[in-house]
Design an enzyme around this catalytic site. Structure first.
Site, PDB file in Angstrom:
ATOM      1  N   GLU A 131       2.809  -5.774  -1.076  1.00  0.00           N
ATOM      2  CA  GLU A 131       2.640  -4.319  -1.003  1.00  0.00           C
ATOM      3  C   GLU A 131       2.047  -3.977   0.355  1.00  0.00           C
ATOM      4  O   GLU A 131       1.030  -4.534   0.771  1.00  0.00           O
ATOM      5  CB  GLU A 131       1.728  -3.837  -2.143  1.00  0.00           C
ATOM      6  N   ARG A 132       2.718  -3.054   1.040  1.00  0.00           N
ATOM      7  CA  ARG A 132       2.308  -2.657   2.399  1.00  0.00           C
ATOM      8  C   ARG A 132       2.244  -3.866   3.327  1.00  0.00           C
ATOM      9  O   ARG A 132       1.346  -3.957   4.184  1.00  0.00           O
ATOM     10  CB  ARG A 132       0.948  -1.947   2.397  1.00  0.00           C
ATOM     11  N   ASN A 140      -2.923  -4.052  -7.434  1.00  0.00           N
ATOM     12  CA  ASN A 140      -2.018  -3.530  -8.473  1.00  0.00           C
ATOM     13  C   ASN A 140      -1.453  -4.766  -9.161  1.00  0.00           C
ATOM     14  O   ASN A 140      -0.537  -5.401  -8.641  1.00  0.00           O
ATOM     15  CB  ASN A 140      -0.883  -2.706  -7.853  1.00  0.00           C
ATOM     16  N   GLU A 150      -4.607   5.317  -9.430  1.00  0.00           N
ATOM     17  CA  GLU A 150      -3.147   5.308  -9.236  1.00  0.00           C
ATOM     18  C   GLU A 150      -2.440   4.615 -10.406  1.00  0.00           C
ATOM     19  O   GLU A 150      -1.573   3.768 -10.212  1.00  0.00           O
ATOM     20  CB  GLU A 150      -2.794   4.651  -7.897  1.00  0.00           C
ATOM     21  N   ARG A 205     -13.333  -1.732  -6.942  1.00  0.00           N
ATOM     22  CA  ARG A 205     -12.905  -0.775  -5.915  1.00  0.00           C
ATOM     23  C   ARG A 205     -13.199   0.673  -6.326  1.00  0.00           C
ATOM     24  O   ARG A 205     -13.085   1.021  -7.502  1.00  0.00           O
ATOM     25  CB  ARG A 205     -11.417  -0.946  -5.619  1.00  0.00           C
ATOM     26  N   ASP A 264      -7.658   7.517   2.794  1.00  0.00           N
ATOM     27  CA  ASP A 264      -6.926   6.274   2.568  1.00  0.00           C
ATOM     28  C   ASP A 264      -6.430   5.705   3.895  1.00  0.00           C
ATOM     29  O   ASP A 264      -5.241   5.795   4.207  1.00  0.00           O
ATOM     30  CB  ASP A 264      -5.730   6.574   1.638  1.00  0.00           C
ATOM     31  N   GLU A 277     -14.321  -1.491   2.819  1.00  0.00           N
ATOM     32  CA  GLU A 277     -12.945  -2.009   2.816  1.00  0.00           C
ATOM     33  C   GLU A 277     -12.176  -1.452   4.010  1.00  0.00           C
ATOM     34  O   GLU A 277     -12.060  -0.241   4.185  1.00  0.00           O
ATOM     35  CB  GLU A 277     -12.248  -1.616   1.507  1.00  0.00           C
ATOM     36  N   GLU A 295      -0.509   0.097   7.415  1.00  0.00           N
ATOM     37  CA  GLU A 295       0.242   1.005   6.543  1.00  0.00           C
ATOM     38  C   GLU A 295       0.464   2.367   7.190  1.00  0.00           C
ATOM     39  O   GLU A 295       1.590   2.850   7.270  1.00  0.00           O
ATOM     40  CB  GLU A 295      -0.504   1.155   5.209  1.00  0.00           C
ATOM     41  N   TRP A 333      -0.546  14.286  -4.352  1.00  0.00           N
ATOM     42  CA  TRP A 333      -1.531  13.293  -3.920  1.00  0.00           C
ATOM     43  C   TRP A 333      -2.804  13.865  -3.332  1.00  0.00           C
ATOM     44  O   TRP A 333      -3.703  13.118  -2.921  1.00  0.00           O
ATOM     45  CB  TRP A 333      -0.887  12.318  -2.917  1.00  0.00           C
TER      46      TRP A 333
END
Ligand code: GCV
Length: 607
Positions: free
Chosen positions: A109-110, A152, A234, A267, A313, A335, A341, A471
């Site tokens: 992912e990303r 995820n 999410e 998180r 983000d 983080e 991204e 979003w």
């Protein structure tokens, strides 16, 4: 290709089983002419001491401290830096984490560096040599924890601690000699798949299920660093389903891990991702504070809240998250995101250390105990897609060890370890890398507003791409004005900070330009501190950003990169130029059409 370890032997023998063995091997092969004694000094822990007496070096440290000391000595000598006669160092942050967002189907992912280094086709699949190189890369810049799977947690990674535990334990064995402990992302709802009727963190059956799971996992991987959790975020499951808060959820897992010394890294990326754009009472950057600040002091000792560095983000420019400043009675990790991204997909050059240093400047000493970064690695031959993206991993490691590291020294050390350049070329490349974030910022979204990217993919311009979506990432540009008022008279986001912090940003006439549209809604005719209007500044930045990208390409064309890197670098630079031009054209056109105000210099906004 071993990234910045090009002067190191291609591979480390498999029978070396401890950090001290690795340290000795690396020394003998990179500094064969130097006399170096290694002294085991457990009291130094991860720290080390390097001492020189005439032509003899002594490196002392605890088990992994020896390895960090040796890597530092080797790298300083290889890059021609002066090593003082007595040099002592110990890490400022105890967990220095690299978080992979790798899925077990082999995708990342990303991820912008190819497929996963760990997984393929729903199972573990890796090249042991590359895993060992990754261990070396991490240890050589001071990192000590690797989370191998995406936060995820999809099928079959949901069974990582179940069906795949023996393979996970084998992987942990590869990293142990490099002083690296693994961590796994876990799915909060997992008990539901094992005959428990709920995942309510206060339910005894749930607590028992996690306690049994931890026992099983630690019997196979006794030094596991712990679990990483994305909950109620999410679409991921979490304690909210059961009317519980995140302290209830995190503490339940912490109790399961505490007999083994494991951490729950929880998180804080929690926000309403189904927002109605017409709702002006909800402001996404406020979300994390609203969910966590009131819980300060209620987390177990082995819970670390992992907070994204900014309240949105990983945009190009965001203020430091108020949670990182305000939760004084909770263990915190900041983080970061090495994966580019929103910052150019490892196509555009974007060196992050100047941005991180700004964040640390706003962070009082002692506020965080740990640092994490989303990995930018993959199966590409050079590990990072763009060869320059490796500078982000390397300098992240140095900064996670001690955030006071000097930016230019860190970047130059990476250049010297990676390329065989003259002093002049090294400085040219360092200048280019160190200015790259600002260049990218100038040709993309203006003055802290962020989010004008193509939705989902997050590369390339799309000024209204997220504007009417769910979003919570709106700029509300209209014919007169742009931005969101986040001051005390607006959404109140700024009230989440201390008075002294707030005062710097509250007044648009005093607010630093780079954050102007993050905090304020302003007319295009607003006068900036330098006398320009806001609209003129937007035009100027975009033209200037593109022109600087053109100059970067010229510099790159003159630098003597080795063949294997040159092709990658030039091909990506071409794409970056295209991207920069497109951003410049589209953003300027967008604001020109909305405002109806021409560029003062009569430049063609869209050719
Ligand atoms: C792992 C953003 C990214 C997602 C990522 C998420 C997160 O929304 O686009 O890909 O999911 O952040 O940090 O959890």
């Amino acid at each position: 290709m071993n990234a910045w370890l090009r002067s190191f032997p291609a591979s480390v023998p498999s029978d070396l089983s401890s950090p001290a063995d690795i340290a000795r091997f690396e020394l003998d092969h990179t500094l064969p002419g130097e006399k170096v004694t290694l002294v085991d000094m457990p009291s130094l822990g991860e720290g080390y001491q390097i001492r020189r007496e005439s032509d003899m070096w002594t490196v002392s440290g605890g088990s992994s401290g020896l390895l960090y000391g040796v890597y530092t000595l080797i790298q300083m000598l290889l890059s021609g830096e002066d090593v003082p006669d007595l040099f002592e160092s110990s890490p400022e942050y105890s967990l220095r984490m690299l978080d992979s967002w790798d899925n077990m189907d082999g995708t990342v992912e990303r991820g912008y560096s190819g497929r996963s280094l760990f997984f393929e086709n729903g199972r573990f699949a890796y090249d042991p040599e590359r895993i060992k190189t990754l261990g070396r890369m991490m240890a050589s810049c001071g990192l000590n924890v690797l989370c191998i799977n995406n936060v995820n947690v999809h099928e079959p990674a949901q069974r990582l601690l179940e069906d795949y535990l023996p393979e996970a334990a084998e992987l942990a064995d590869f990293f142990r000699p490099f002083g690296i402990r693994l961590m796994f992302s876990v799915d909060f709802s997992r008990p539901l798949y094992h005959g428990v009727s709920t995942a309510d963190p206060l339910d005894p059956a749930v607590r028992d299920w996690w306690a049994d799971t931890a026992k099983r996992v630690y019997s196979m991987i006794p030094d596991l660093a712990g679990f990483l959790v994305k909950a109620d975020s999410e679409g991921r499951p979490g304690p909210f389903t059961y009317g519980r808060n995140h302290a209830d959820g995190a503490n339940m897992l912490a109790d399961a891990l505490s007999p083994y010394g494991g951490f729950v890294v929880w998180r804080c990326f929690v926000y309403n991702c189904r927002q109605d754009w017409r709702d002006t009472t909800t402001d996404r950057p406020k979300a994390a504070w609203e969910h966590y600040a009131f819980l300060d002091g209620s987390f177990r000792d082995n819970v670390i809240l992992q907070v994204k560095h900014g309240p949105f983000d990983f945009q190009v420019r965001e203020p430091v998250s108020p949670l990182l400043l305000g939760m004084k009675r909770t263990k915190l990790a900041m983080e970061l995101q090495l994966a580019q991204e929103y910052t150019g997909h490892q196509i555009d050059i974007y060196t992050m250390i100047p941005m991180w240093k700004e964040l640390f400047e706003d962070l009082p000493a002692g506020n965080i105990m740990s640092v994490a970064a989303v990995s930018n690695l993959g199966r590409d031959l050079n590990y990072t897609g763009h060869p320059f993206a490796a500078v982000n991993l390397y300098t992240y490691g140095l900064l996670a060890w001690n955030h006071a590291v000097d930016t230019r020294t860190a970047v130059c050390r990476w250049i010297r370890l990676t390329y065989d350049f003259s002093a002049e070329d090294e400085q040219k490349l360092a200048d280019l890398l160190l200015s790259s974030r600002r260049v990218y910022e100038q040709y993309t979204a203006p003055l802290g507003i962020g989010w004008m990217v193509n939705p989902h993919d997050h590369y390339g311009p799309n000024p209204s791409g997220y504007e009417y979506d769910l979003w919570g990432t709106y700029h509300k540009a209209d014919r007169n004005a742009v931005g969101i008022d986040r001051t005390s008279s607006g959404t109140g986001y700024l009230c989440q900070y201390s008075d002294s912090y707030r005062r710097k940003y509250e007044d648009p006439d005093l607010c630093p330009d780079l954050y102007l549209l993050f905090y304020h809604r302003l007319p295009y005719t607003f006068r900036m501190k330098d006398g320009r209007t806001l609209i003129q500044r937007i035009y100027d930045d975009h033209f200037e950003g593109y022109e600087k990208a053109v100059r970067m390409a010229e510099t790159i064309a003159c630098l003597p990169f080795p063949e294997e890197d040159r092709a990658e670098i030039e091909q990506r630079m071409k794409k970056q130029l295209y991207n920069a031009k497109e951003w410049c054209d589209i953003i300027n056109t967008f604001f020109h059409r909305l405002s109806g105000i021409d560029d003062e210099y009569g430049r063609r906004i869209y050719p």
